[in-house]
Structures are given as structure tokens and as C-alpha cells.
Enzyme design. Structure first.
Site, short mmCIF file in Angstrom:
data_model
loop_
_atom_site.label_atom_id
_atom_site.label_comp_id
_atom_site.label_asym_id
_atom_site.label_seq_id
_atom_site.Cartn_x
_atom_site.Cartn_y
_atom_site.Cartn_z
N VAL A 10 0.86 -1.31 0.09
CA VAL A 10 0.13 0.00 0.01
C VAL A 10 0.76 1.15 -0.08
CG1 VAL A 10 -0.31 0.14 2.62
CG2 VAL A 10 -2.07 1.16 1.15
N GLY A 11 2.07 1.12 0.48
CA GLY A 11 3.19 2.24 0.53
C GLY A 11 3.71 2.32 -0.90
N GLY A 65 -6.50 7.83 7.28
CA GLY A 65 -6.93 7.31 6.21
C GLY A 65 -7.57 5.80 6.45
N ARG A 66 -7.49 5.04 5.67
CA ARG A 66 -8.02 3.66 5.63
C ARG A 66 -7.59 3.04 6.73
NH1 ARG A 66 -7.07 4.20 -0.02
NH2 ARG A 66 -4.99 3.75 0.54
N ARG A 102 6.08 4.02 8.40
CA ARG A 102 7.24 3.92 7.62
C ARG A 102 8.50 4.34 8.62
NH1 ARG A 102 5.64 0.69 4.70
NH2 ARG A 102 5.47 0.60 2.36
N ASP A 110 6.82 -1.19 14.25
CA ASP A 110 6.92 -2.26 13.22
C ASP A 110 7.75 -1.99 12.26
OD1 ASP A 110 5.92 -4.65 12.12
OD2 ASP A 110 4.94 -3.45 10.78
N HIS A 167 8.47 -5.36 10.63
CA HIS A 167 7.65 -5.07 9.53
C HIS A 167 6.82 -6.08 9.01
CE1 HIS A 167 7.41 -2.04 5.71
NE2 HIS A 167 6.38 -2.50 6.20
N ILE A 168 5.86 -6.55 9.89
CA ILE A 168 4.91 -7.85 9.75
C ILE A 168 3.58 -7.24 9.69
CG2 ILE A 168 6.55 -9.44 10.49
CD1 ILE A 168 5.08 -9.56 13.16
O1 LIG Z 1 2.03 -2.43 2.13
C1 LIG Z 1 2.79 -1.94 2.83
O2 LIG Z 1 3.13 -0.84 2.26
C2 LIG Z 1 3.70 -2.54 3.94
O3 LIG Z 1 4.38 -1.80 4.51
C3 LIG Z 1 3.68 -3.81 4.02
O4 LIG Z 1 2.58 -4.34 3.94
#
Ligand SMILES: O=C(O)C(=O)CO
Length: 362
Positions: A118-119, A197-198, A279, A303, A327-328
């Protein structure tokens, strides 16, 4: 290496005049070709930069020639620059930098980049737009997974699970003690969300049953949906100062880069808990370390870090009041599978010149 040819379904579709004209328009169909020629035409080439859940690659293989980096570890930059040469579509992850150099290495055939995330801070959207390359990403399908992990991290940090587990394992548990390993509870608290946001909304909804007294948030604009849960849109400083739990749910942009710095930590309550599942780049990590050690804030749960993986000699890892995960946040089977599938759908649509289900533009 995984290679797939033209699927029977794709050939069948070419018998249909309407679909044939769509294929023609989308450049999947060679100019002047007839159905007979269709089977001879070259299917688009797609490169996948890692092992990913099978749904995405399976979809792509039904219509494209797919080459995949067959490893759980990232491809080196050098190898990536070589593998992307001549591809029509690129399936990438947040670990790959998609910049002008890479786009130029891919060359003029490249029509679409689908990131399984999504990032999209790793994608130079302007460089893509300049070259007419569409970009797809994966919002929505991971929202509940990320919200769930954000709540888990908040609870693990505030209720001091890291210290508790260590005490059980290293024998320092002793007996039940009235004042031992106490932490703040959510009941009656104020939760501050930066970026409604979402994901911010989903986190707030998950936290509602814990008896949170007040949700306050900061964003570029008021988010109408936030009214459904009675969340208050306030100036950033007011959110920071009133929060018992401050959650970073914002994207990494030039505006948010490093925004969680000492200046901000000093404005937080000394009893507050800071959580980041967005992030690592939104946090000034050295400042966070100092804020945790000096007692400017009570605890932090992360995370995401800078860099990833966080070196094992990072001073943050020595702190009892800092819980760090690798980052999970989106790591549920369901979310990762859906992310893989949506990435493939974005790429296929981009290759066919159709509307990309989840497109991100500069
Ligand atoms: O989707 C993203 O941006 C993440 O950080 C990992 O799912």
C-alpha cells in the site's frame, strides 16, 4: 525462473470480435493480426522481483510470459537492472527502488509497475508518469491486517509484554507483586492518530471496544468518515499534547519525513506511548531513543524502522520500553495473498490499457 506461455483462455478470447478489438487497442495484439496470427504473437513479459503468494503469479502466467526472482531474499540492484530489460510489466515489492534509472533500464516496452504494497514511497511516480508507465498498488486488502497488528503492538508495548516474557524466560519472575510491570490501559484514554486514512480509521474502530474515551486526529483535511466514530479533527500540536497513545498511520511523504522528532516528543505526555506501523522514515530514530531514555515519553512500539532490518547493535533494542517488530503489519495469509492477486490484476489491466483497479498517480 518460471516461464508461462499464452493461455488457452486467452486464445479463445481472441475469437471474440469485441475482445479482439480490446486486445488490439491494448497492444497485446499485433497490428493487422488475425486470430491465426494471435497464437504467434508474443505474450507480454512480466518480471516478478521475489517469491510471493501464488495467486498473483498464477494469474499473470495465464496471460503473460513470467520471469520470477525465485528467492525469499531481495534481488540485488545490479541483477534487477539486468532482469527488467525489455519487460512490459514489473511486479515489485516495497524493497525495490523504482526510479528513473530502473525505468530506463527496463526500456520503452514497460507499461505498468505493480507494487505489492500500500506504501509507494519507493516508487518515483513522476519518473513513471514521464515515461507513460502506470503504477498500481494494494490499498484496502491489507487494512484489517495492519490495524490488527497496530493494536497488538500497542497492547504489547503499553502492557509491557516484552519485559514480562523475558522475566518468565530468564527466571526473574519471582512472585506476584502489586506494582510490578504495570502500564497504562486503554480504558478511558485518549488515542491520537496521525493520518486518518483507511488504516487510521480501521485502527480506531478496532480500539473502540477497549473503552477509549476520545479519539483525536491530525491529517491534511478533516476526514468525514471519522465523524462516524466521533473522532475529533484537531491541530497537530493538540493531538500530540492530548494523546495517551499516539499512533503514526500516515504515509511517508516529503511532509511527514522525520516529523516524529525531539520537538514533537517533548510535546507529548511523559506517560504517553508512541506506535509506528507506517514507515521508519517518519521518525527521527536518534531522537526517539533519547526521548525513551530521558522519559520524555513512556514507551514506543515500532513495526518499521530505518534501516530495515534494524542492526542488532541498535541502542533501541537494549531498551525495555521499546518493542520492535520486523515490518509484519500486513503479514496475514489472507492479506498477503490478496495483495499478490491485486498486484497481478493491476498489471494485467495496465498491459491491456484498461483501468487499473488500484492505480496511484503523481
Ligand atoms: O504494504 C505496505 O506498504 C507495507 O508496508 C507492507 O504491507
Amino acid at each position: 525462473m518460471l516461464i508461462a506461455g499464452l493461455s488457452p483462455a486467452f486464445r479463445l478470447a481472441a475469437n471474440n470480435t469485441r475482445i479482439r478489438s480490446q486486445l488490439y487497442a491494448s497492444r497485446l495484439y499485433i497490428e493487422g493480426s488475425a486470430v491465426r496470427k494471435m497464437s504467434k504473437s508474443t505474450p507480454p513479459k512480466v518480471f516478478i522481483t521475489r517469491r510471493v503468494p501464488d495467486r498473483g503469479p498464477a494469474l499473470l502466467k495465464s496471460e503473460c510470459t513470467v520471469t520470477q526472482w525465485d528467492s525469499d531474499e531481495p534481488i540485488s540492484r545490479e541483477e534487477l537492472l539486468s532482469k527488467v530489460q525489455g519487460v512490459d510489466g514489473l511486479f515489485c515489492l516495497l524493497t525495490e527502488k523504482i526510479d528513473a534509472e530502473l525505468l530506463d533500464a527496463a526500456g520503452p516496452n514497460l507499461k505498468v509497475v505493480g507494487t505489492m504494497s500500500v506504501g509507494y514511497d519507493h516508487v518515483d511516480l513522476v519518473a513513471c508518469a514521464e515515461r507513460g508507465v502506470k503504477v498500481g498498488f494494494t490499498p484496502n486488502v491489507l487494512t484489517s491486517a495492519v490495524a490488527e497488528l497496530t493494536v497488538s503492538l500497542l497492547l504489547a508495548t503499553s502492557r509491557r509484554l516484552k519485559e514480562g516474557i523475558r522475566a518468565v524466560e530468564n527466571g526473574s519472575w519471582g512472585t506476584w507483586k502489586p506494582m510490578w510491570l504495570c502500564g497504562p490501559g486503554l480504558d478511558g484514554s485518549t488515542v491520537g492518530i496521525i493520518g486518518m486514512g483507511r488504516i487510521g480509521m480501521a485502527v480506531a474502530r478496532c480500539l473502540q471496544p477497549f473503552g477509549v474515551a476520545r479519539f483525536v486526529y491530525s491529517d491534511f483535511d478533516e476526514q468525514p468518515k471519522a465523524r462516524d466514530i466521533g473522532a475529533e479533527f484537531l491541530p497537530l500540536d493538540e493531538v500530540i499534547a492530548s494523546a495517551d497513545f499516539l499512533l503514526a498511520c500516515c504515509a511517508l511523504t516529503s511532509e511527514t519525513k522525520g516529523m516524529f522528532n525531539m520537538d514533537l516528543f517533548k510535546k507529548m505526555k511523559n506517560t504517553a506511548v508512541f506506535i509506528n506501523t507506517s514507515r521508519g522514515g517518519v521518525v527521527q530514530q536518534d531522537d526517539l531513543y533519547k526521548a525513551l531514555v530521558s522519559g520524555e515519553i513512556a514507551a514506543a512500539g515500532l513495526d518499521v524502522t530505518t534501516p530495515e532490518p534494524l542492526p542488532t547493535n541498535s541502542p533501541l533494542l537494549k531498551l525495555d520500553n521499546c518493542v520492535i517488530l520486523p515490518h509484519i503489519a500486513s503479514a496475514t495469509h489472507k492479506a498477503r495473498s490478496a495483495m499478490s492477486e491485486l498486484t497481478a490484476k493491476n498489471i494485467l489491466a495496465g498491459l491491456k490499457g484498461q483501468t487499473i483497479p488500484s492505480e496511484i498517480t503523481a
